[in-house]
Design a protein around this motif. Sequence first.
Motif, PDB file in Angstrom:
ATOM      1  N   GLN A 197       0.799  -1.234   0.000  1.00 43.29           N
ATOM      2  CA  GLN A 197       0.000   0.000   0.000  1.00 43.29           C
ATOM      3  C   GLN A 197       0.832   1.285   0.000  1.00 43.29           C
ATOM      4  N   THR A 198       2.131   1.198   0.254  1.00 45.69           N
ATOM      5  CA  THR A 198       2.930   2.426   0.326  1.00 45.69           C
ATOM      6  C   THR A 198       3.037   3.083  -1.049  1.00 45.69           C
ATOM      7  N   LYS A 199       3.225   4.393  -1.024  1.00 41.46           N
ATOM      8  CA  LYS A 199       3.285   5.122  -2.297  1.00 41.46           C
ATOM      9  C   LYS A 199       4.716   5.217  -2.830  1.00 41.46           C
ATOM     10  N   SER A 200       5.705   4.908  -2.000  1.00 43.39           N
ATOM     11  CA  SER A 200       7.092   5.154  -2.408  1.00 43.39           C
ATOM     12  C   SER A 200       7.543   4.214  -3.525  1.00 43.39           C
ATOM     13  N   LYS A 201       8.486   4.722  -4.312  1.00 45.27           N
ATOM     14  CA  LYS A 201       8.992   3.945  -5.447  1.00 45.27           C
ATOM     15  C   LYS A 201       9.843   2.758  -4.961  1.00 45.27           C
ATOM     16  N   TYR A 202      10.617   3.000  -3.884  1.00 43.70           N
ATOM     17  CA  TYR A 202      11.525   1.966  -3.387  1.00 43.70           C
ATOM     18  C   TYR A 202      11.023   1.391  -2.064  1.00 43.70           C
ATOM     19  N   VAL A 203      11.137   0.069  -1.937  1.00 44.96           N
ATOM     20  CA  VAL A 203      10.902  -0.581  -0.641  1.00 44.96           C
ATOM     21  C   VAL A 203      12.224  -1.227  -0.245  1.00 44.96           C
ATOM     22  N   LEU A 204      12.702  -0.858   0.932  1.00 43.49           N
ATOM     23  CA  LEU A 204      13.930  -1.478   1.433  1.00 43.49           C
ATOM     24  C   LEU A 204      13.482  -2.477   2.497  1.00 43.49           C
ATOM     25  N   PHE A 205      13.573  -3.773   2.175  1.00 43.05           N
ATOM     26  CA  PHE A 205      12.968  -4.800   3.012  1.00 43.05           C
ATOM     27  C   PHE A 205      14.013  -5.511   3.876  1.00 43.05           C
ATOM     28  N   CYS A 206      13.872  -5.357   5.194  1.00 45.70           N
ATOM     29  CA  CYS A 206      14.773  -6.045   6.122  1.00 45.70           C
ATOM     30  C   CYS A 206      14.028  -7.273   6.643  1.00 45.70           C
ATOM     31  N   GLY A 207      14.392  -8.410   6.090  1.00 49.58           N
ATOM     32  CA  GLY A 207      13.695  -9.645   6.451  1.00 49.58           C
ATOM     33  C   GLY A 207      14.336 -10.768   5.671  1.00 49.58           C
ATOM     34  N   VAL A 208      13.535 -11.761   5.290  1.00 51.84           N
ATOM     35  CA  VAL A 208      14.083 -12.853   4.479  1.00 51.84           C
ATOM     36  C   VAL A 208      13.454 -12.830   3.080  1.00 51.84           C
ATOM     37  N   GLY A 209      14.142 -13.520   2.131  1.00 50.93           N
ATOM     38  CA  GLY A 209      13.837 -13.419   0.711  1.00 50.93           C
ATOM     39  C   GLY A 209      12.363 -13.524   0.331  1.00 50.93           C
ATOM     40  N   PHE A 210      11.635 -14.523   0.913  1.00 51.50           N
ATOM     41  CA  PHE A 210      10.247 -14.709   0.471  1.00 51.50           C
ATOM     42  C   PHE A 210       9.401 -13.481   0.790  1.00 51.50           C
ATOM     43  N   SER A 270       7.313 -11.376  -1.967  1.00 47.25           N
ATOM     44  CA  SER A 270       5.852 -11.178  -1.892  1.00 47.25           C
ATOM     45  C   SER A 270       5.486  -9.736  -2.228  1.00 47.25           C
ATOM     46  N   VAL A 271       6.287  -8.774  -1.746  1.00 48.47           N
ATOM     47  CA  VAL A 271       6.014  -7.366  -2.057  1.00 48.47           C
ATOM     48  C   VAL A 271       6.147  -7.141  -3.573  1.00 48.47           C
ATOM     49  N   LYS A 272       7.193  -7.710  -4.159  1.00 48.66           N
ATOM     50  CA  LYS A 272       7.428  -7.533  -5.603  1.00 48.66           C
ATOM     51  C   LYS A 272       6.285  -8.143  -6.415  1.00 48.66           C
ATOM     52  N   VAL A 273       5.818  -9.317  -5.985  1.00 48.69           N
ATOM     53  CA  VAL A 273       4.727  -9.986  -6.703  1.00 48.69           C
ATOM     54  C   VAL A 273       3.453  -9.142  -6.616  1.00 48.69           C
ATOM     55  N   LEU A 274       3.210  -8.576  -5.442  1.00 48.94           N
ATOM     56  CA  LEU A 274       1.969  -7.807  -5.252  1.00 48.94           C
ATOM     57  C   LEU A 274       2.058  -6.421  -5.898  1.00 48.94           C
ATOM     58  N   SER A 275       3.252  -5.855  -5.973  1.00 47.22           N
ATOM     59  CA  SER A 275       3.408  -4.546  -6.625  1.00 47.22           C
ATOM     60  C   SER A 275       4.645  -4.559  -7.517  1.00 47.22           C
ATOM     61  N   PRO A 276       4.521  -5.174  -8.698  1.00 48.81           N
ATOM     62  CA  PRO A 276       5.699  -5.318  -9.577  1.00 48.81           C
ATOM     63  C   PRO A 276       6.320  -3.988  -9.998  1.00 48.81           C
ATOM     64  N   GLN A 277       5.538  -2.891  -9.923  1.00 54.18           N
ATOM     65  CA  GLN A 277       6.086  -1.590 -10.337  1.00 54.18           C
ATOM     66  C   GLN A 277       7.060  -1.027  -9.304  1.00 54.18           C
ATOM     67  N   LYS A 278       7.024  -1.539  -8.084  1.00 56.11           N
ATOM     68  CA  LYS A 278       7.932  -1.042  -7.041  1.00 56.11           C
ATOM     69  C   LYS A 278       9.318  -1.661  -7.212  1.00 56.11           C
TER      70      LYS A 278
END
Length: 330
Positions: free
Chosen positions: A47-60, A64-72
């Motif tokens: 749901q975030t509007k930002s172009k970049y998501v910096l994800f601190c976690g594990v690969g899956f 999941s974020v990329k699959v749900l918002s491929p434009q990010k």
Amino acid sequence: MNLKEEILKLKEKLDVTVVAHFYQRDEVFELADITGDSLELAKRAMQTKSKYVLFCGVGFMGESVKVLSPQKRVLMPKVACCAMARMIDVQYFDENLAILNKVGINNDDILPITYINSSAAVKARVGEMGGMVCTSSNAYKIIEKGLKSGKKIFFVPDRCLGQNFAKSLNLTSAVVGDGTDLHKADIICYNGFCSVHQLFTVEDIEFYREKYPDILIAVHPECDPSICDAADFVGSTSQLITFIKELPVEQKVAVGTEYNMVNRLREKNTYILSSTKPECPTMNETTLEDVYATLKQIEQGSDEPYENEIKVDEKTVKYAKLALERMFDV
Ligand code: 13P
Ligand code: SF4
């Protein structure tokens, strides 16, 4: 300026949202704009509007974020892989299906459900077969919904989660290869598990109960069924936090999940349900230095994918998204 201040300055300047799972190190967790369990992170990062998501976690999680918002553009300071998610790939998934087919359970009679702790490729395979994703906080509802199809559930990759939710729904379960008659099971589980949550034992529970007779035991459903049966509360990371924070301060509680999260829960009367330190090695890989270096990459800007940027091909996105969206619909 110290590293933390540098990071805060960069965050303010860049079009980026920093996301962190509860199992991250404290210094990384504190810098995040969004924190939560796997379900909350997937929903809120999308749901975030930002172009970049910096994800601190594990690969899956990043996938999941990329699959749900491929434009990010999703970057992970460390593309660390959950040990459980690594226990299954599409080939192993299909080999397990072949075992089921061999005993007369055909693909048309199977509804696959994958725990979110799996690769986008496995989610896509599940989506292609009409199946869904679930997380530890919604597995009950997703399995209930799946059963309405009248098919057998093939649950991957965590056998413990599958067995624990089968029990709570009064269903029978079996693990592929454990010798149980697969025909008799409502839920057939893949033989995967979390090495961190396997550390908790019934002896640990007995130890605490003997020492503090009024203590409560709260655990994550990735723990073995013998642990979940003996516990007072079983829930996802967010559900555990809510349960524990609502307890009176004097109530002692021993918690069966990852160390970083338990350690920052409550100052008093909270214990780790283990004599060893249950740290998730891959979650712990991400450091402040990695976060800083990734923000610097974003600052430099490039249209080319970065080395630690999450990439998922179109076909995988299409079917993995289907499986994730079916979960959100429930
Ligand atoms: P949650 O969805 O409960 O945050 O669990 C994720 C996980 O990997 C637990 O080991
Ligand atoms: Fe994976 Fe277990 Fe770590 Fe969770 S705690 S991310 S399931 S290895």
